[in-house]
Design a protein around this motif. Structure first.
Motif, PDB file in Angstrom:
ATOM      1  N   THR A  51       0.828  -1.209   0.000  1.00  0.00           N
ATOM      2  CA  THR A  51       0.000   0.000   0.000  1.00  0.00           C
ATOM      3  C   THR A  51       0.862   1.260   0.000  1.00  0.00           C
ATOM      4  O   THR A  51       0.585   2.215  -0.734  1.00  0.00           O
ATOM      5  CB  THR A  51      -0.943  -0.010   1.223  1.00  0.00           C
ATOM      6  OG1 THR A  51      -1.741  -1.191   1.176  1.00  0.00           O
ATOM      7  CG2 THR A  51      -1.835   1.214   1.259  1.00  0.00           C
ATOM      8  N   MET A  52       1.920   1.251   0.807  1.00  0.00           N
ATOM      9  CA  MET A  52       2.792   2.430   0.887  1.00  0.00           C
ATOM     10  C   MET A  52       3.509   2.681  -0.443  1.00  0.00           C
ATOM     11  O   MET A  52       3.744   3.840  -0.802  1.00  0.00           O
ATOM     12  CB  MET A  52       3.794   2.272   2.023  1.00  0.00           C
ATOM     13  CG  MET A  52       3.156   2.385   3.412  1.00  0.00           C
ATOM     14  SD  MET A  52       2.192   3.906   3.664  1.00  0.00           S
ATOM     15  CE  MET A  52       3.501   5.130   3.576  1.00  0.00           C
ATOM     16  N   LYS A  55       0.953   4.446  -2.483  1.00  0.00           N
ATOM     17  CA  LYS A  55       0.749   5.785  -1.909  1.00  0.00           C
ATOM     18  C   LYS A  55       1.915   6.700  -2.249  1.00  0.00           C
ATOM     19  O   LYS A  55       1.727   7.847  -2.660  1.00  0.00           O
ATOM     20  CB  LYS A  55       0.576   5.697  -0.395  1.00  0.00           C
ATOM     21  CG  LYS A  55       0.341   7.052   0.267  1.00  0.00           C
ATOM     22  CD  LYS A  55       0.302   6.915   1.769  1.00  0.00           C
ATOM     23  CE  LYS A  55       0.057   8.230   2.466  1.00  0.00           C
ATOM     24  NZ  LYS A  55       1.038   9.270   2.196  1.00  0.00           N
ATOM     25  N   ASN A  56       3.138   6.197  -2.104  1.00  0.00           N
ATOM     26  CA  ASN A  56       4.317   7.023  -2.375  1.00  0.00           C
ATOM     27  C   ASN A  56       4.451   7.374  -3.851  1.00  0.00           C
ATOM     28  O   ASN A  56       5.034   8.399  -4.193  1.00  0.00           O
ATOM     29  CB  ASN A  56       5.579   6.332  -1.870  1.00  0.00           C
ATOM     30  CG  ASN A  56       5.645   6.331  -0.351  1.00  0.00           C
ATOM     31  OD1 ASN A  56       5.029   7.157   0.318  1.00  0.00           O
ATOM     32  ND2 ASN A  56       6.371   5.381   0.205  1.00  0.00           N
ATOM     33  N   TYR A  58       1.757   7.889  -5.958  1.00  0.00           N
ATOM     34  CA  TYR A  58       0.688   8.781  -6.405  1.00  0.00           C
ATOM     35  C   TYR A  58       0.238   9.832  -5.393  1.00  0.00           C
ATOM     36  O   TYR A  58      -0.291  10.861  -5.782  1.00  0.00           O
ATOM     37  CB  TYR A  58      -0.544   7.957  -6.810  1.00  0.00           C
ATOM     38  CG  TYR A  58      -0.295   7.090  -8.011  1.00  0.00           C
ATOM     39  CD1 TYR A  58      -0.254   7.639  -9.286  1.00  0.00           C
ATOM     40  CD2 TYR A  58      -0.094   5.732  -7.871  1.00  0.00           C
ATOM     41  CE1 TYR A  58      -0.028   6.839 -10.399  1.00  0.00           C
ATOM     42  CE2 TYR A  58       0.129   4.916  -8.971  1.00  0.00           C
ATOM     43  CZ  TYR A  58       0.168   5.479 -10.232  1.00  0.00           C
ATOM     44  OH  TYR A  58       0.407   4.692 -11.320  1.00  0.00           O
ATOM     45  N   LEU A  59       0.386   9.546  -4.120  1.00  0.00           N
ATOM     46  CA  LEU A  59      -0.170  10.437  -3.093  1.00  0.00           C
ATOM     47  C   LEU A  59       0.876  10.782  -2.029  1.00  0.00           C
ATOM     48  O   LEU A  59       0.587  10.785  -0.833  1.00  0.00           O
ATOM     49  CB  LEU A  59      -1.383   9.770  -2.423  1.00  0.00           C
ATOM     50  CG  LEU A  59      -2.558   9.444  -3.336  1.00  0.00           C
ATOM     51  CD1 LEU A  59      -3.584   8.601  -2.598  1.00  0.00           C
ATOM     52  CD2 LEU A  59      -3.195  10.710  -3.867  1.00  0.00           C
ATOM     53  N   ARG A  60       2.080  11.062  -2.472  1.00  0.00           N
ATOM     54  CA  ARG A  60       3.191  11.294  -1.549  1.00  0.00           C
ATOM     55  C   ARG A  60       2.884  12.393  -0.527  1.00  0.00           C
ATOM     56  O   ARG A  60       3.270  12.294   0.626  1.00  0.00           O
ATOM     57  CB  ARG A  60       4.442  11.652  -2.347  1.00  0.00           C
ATOM     58  CG  ARG A  60       5.703  11.705  -1.527  1.00  0.00           C
ATOM     59  CD  ARG A  60       6.936  11.855  -2.374  1.00  0.00           C
ATOM     60  NE  ARG A  60       7.098  10.658  -3.185  1.00  0.00           N
ATOM     61  CZ  ARG A  60       7.436  10.659  -4.463  1.00  0.00           C
ATOM     62  NH1 ARG A  60       7.654  11.800  -5.077  1.00  0.00           N
ATOM     63  NH2 ARG A  60       7.560   9.547  -5.124  1.00  0.00           N
ATOM     64  N   SER A  62      -0.060  13.311   0.618  1.00  0.00           N
ATOM     65  CA  SER A  62      -1.315  13.138   1.360  1.00  0.00           C
ATOM     66  C   SER A  62      -1.022  12.791   2.817  1.00  0.00           C
ATOM     67  O   SER A  62       0.117  12.539   3.208  1.00  0.00           O
ATOM     68  CB  SER A  62      -2.168  12.051   0.712  1.00  0.00           C
ATOM     69  OG  SER A  62      -1.533  10.804   0.840  1.00  0.00           O
ATOM     70  N   LEU A  65      -0.421   7.291   6.680  1.00  0.00           N
ATOM     71  CA  LEU A  65      -1.191   6.125   7.121  1.00  0.00           C
ATOM     72  C   LEU A  65      -0.542   5.571   8.372  1.00  0.00           C
ATOM     73  O   LEU A  65       0.670   5.382   8.416  1.00  0.00           O
ATOM     74  CB  LEU A  65      -1.191   5.036   6.048  1.00  0.00           C
ATOM     75  CG  LEU A  65      -2.014   5.301   4.804  1.00  0.00           C
ATOM     76  CD1 LEU A  65      -1.766   4.209   3.772  1.00  0.00           C
ATOM     77  CD2 LEU A  65      -3.479   5.364   5.157  1.00  0.00           C
ATOM     78  N   HIS A  84     -11.646   2.585   4.999  1.00  0.00           N
ATOM     79  CA  HIS A  84     -10.697   3.640   5.323  1.00  0.00           C
ATOM     80  C   HIS A  84     -11.296   4.372   6.505  1.00  0.00           C
ATOM     81  O   HIS A  84     -12.459   4.778   6.462  1.00  0.00           O
ATOM     82  CB  HIS A  84     -10.517   4.611   4.155  1.00  0.00           C
ATOM     83  CG  HIS A  84      -9.787   5.852   4.559  1.00  0.00           C
ATOM     84  ND1 HIS A  84     -10.445   7.005   4.868  1.00  0.00           N
ATOM     85  CD2 HIS A  84      -8.482   6.090   4.754  1.00  0.00           C
ATOM     86  CE1 HIS A  84      -9.553   7.925   5.216  1.00  0.00           C
ATOM     87  NE2 HIS A  84      -8.357   7.386   5.150  1.00  0.00           N
ATOM     88  N   LEU A 123      -7.020   4.269  -0.769  1.00  0.00           N
ATOM     89  CA  LEU A 123      -6.084   5.393  -0.762  1.00  0.00           C
ATOM     90  C   LEU A 123      -6.739   6.666  -1.295  1.00  0.00           C
ATOM     91  O   LEU A 123      -6.455   7.763  -0.809  1.00  0.00           O
ATOM     92  CB  LEU A 123      -4.838   5.064  -1.589  1.00  0.00           C
ATOM     93  CG  LEU A 123      -3.818   4.133  -0.954  1.00  0.00           C
ATOM     94  CD1 LEU A 123      -2.747   3.741  -1.967  1.00  0.00           C
ATOM     95  CD2 LEU A 123      -3.192   4.754   0.289  1.00  0.00           C
ATOM     96  N   LEU A 126      -8.115   9.171   1.055  1.00  0.00           N
ATOM     97  CA  LEU A 126      -7.256  10.123   1.756  1.00  0.00           C
ATOM     98  C   LEU A 126      -7.491  11.532   1.227  1.00  0.00           C
ATOM     99  O   LEU A 126      -7.379  12.507   1.968  1.00  0.00           O
ATOM    100  CB  LEU A 126      -5.776   9.758   1.598  1.00  0.00           C
ATOM    101  CG  LEU A 126      -5.309   8.474   2.271  1.00  0.00           C
ATOM    102  CD1 LEU A 126      -3.861   8.191   1.895  1.00  0.00           C
ATOM    103  CD2 LEU A 126      -5.471   8.552   3.782  1.00  0.00           C
TER     104      LEU A 126
END
Length: 169
Positions: A51-52, A55-56, A58-60, A62, A65, A84, A123, A126
């Protein structure tokens, strides 16, 4: 229980095609041809790392988590596969907020694209709390085949309700 409960929002023509595949025992082969094997992510740590990484990418920027895990308590009765949550706790004079993602343990043995689609979905919460146009645009940005994967996962859930899940060990 209607066998196509996961497809109720789709056009009748699509539901009829799926019903035909079920009655001819071909739906299982269709899914296995598209997605031949289940992913290898079995632990909460592996799920967190997976997941990270997304996230890293596309959503760095945000919110962070605090927890990502497989959860045995998530029920499909509300058509939920993941949750979530934004948890606020008061500690002394400060309010601590944490974002958590919980994925149904039923997804430990599904193809990786299905797991990715669900992680992307959670994600996206978020940034976008509601299931609106911006939410789905973000999902599609992170996973180009988002809508097809969601549909195919619904097909798998339909098979699972019929005790025909091809990925169960």
């Amino acid at each position: 229980m209607t066998p196509l409960k996961y497809l109720t929002g789709y056009q009748q023509e699509i539901q009829d095609q799926v019903a035909s595949l079920i009655s001819s025992n071909k739906l299982k082969q269709v899914l296995l041809k598209r997605y031949p094997k289940a992913h290898e992510i079995r632990t909460d740590k592996a799920l967190y790392d997976y997941t990270m990484a997304i996230k890293n990418q596309y959503l760095r920027k945000s919110q962070p988590l605090s927890k990502v895990l497989f959860d045995d308590k998530i029920s499909l009765s509300h058509h939920a596969l993941g949750l979530h949550s934004y948890v606020s706790r008061v500690q002394g004079s400060k309010t601590k907020a944490k974002n958590e993602i919980r994925i149904s343990s039923r997804l430990k043995r599904v193809p990786e694209p299905f797991l990715r689609m669900l992680v992307v979905h959670e994600l996206a919460h978020l940034k976008e709390k509601e299931h609106n146009k911006a939410f789905y645009q973000l999902c599609c940005h992170m996973e180009g085949d988002y809508h097809q994967l969601e549909f195919d996962l619904r097909l798998l859930l339909t098979l699972e309700d019929l005790d025909c899940n091809p990925y169960q060990a």
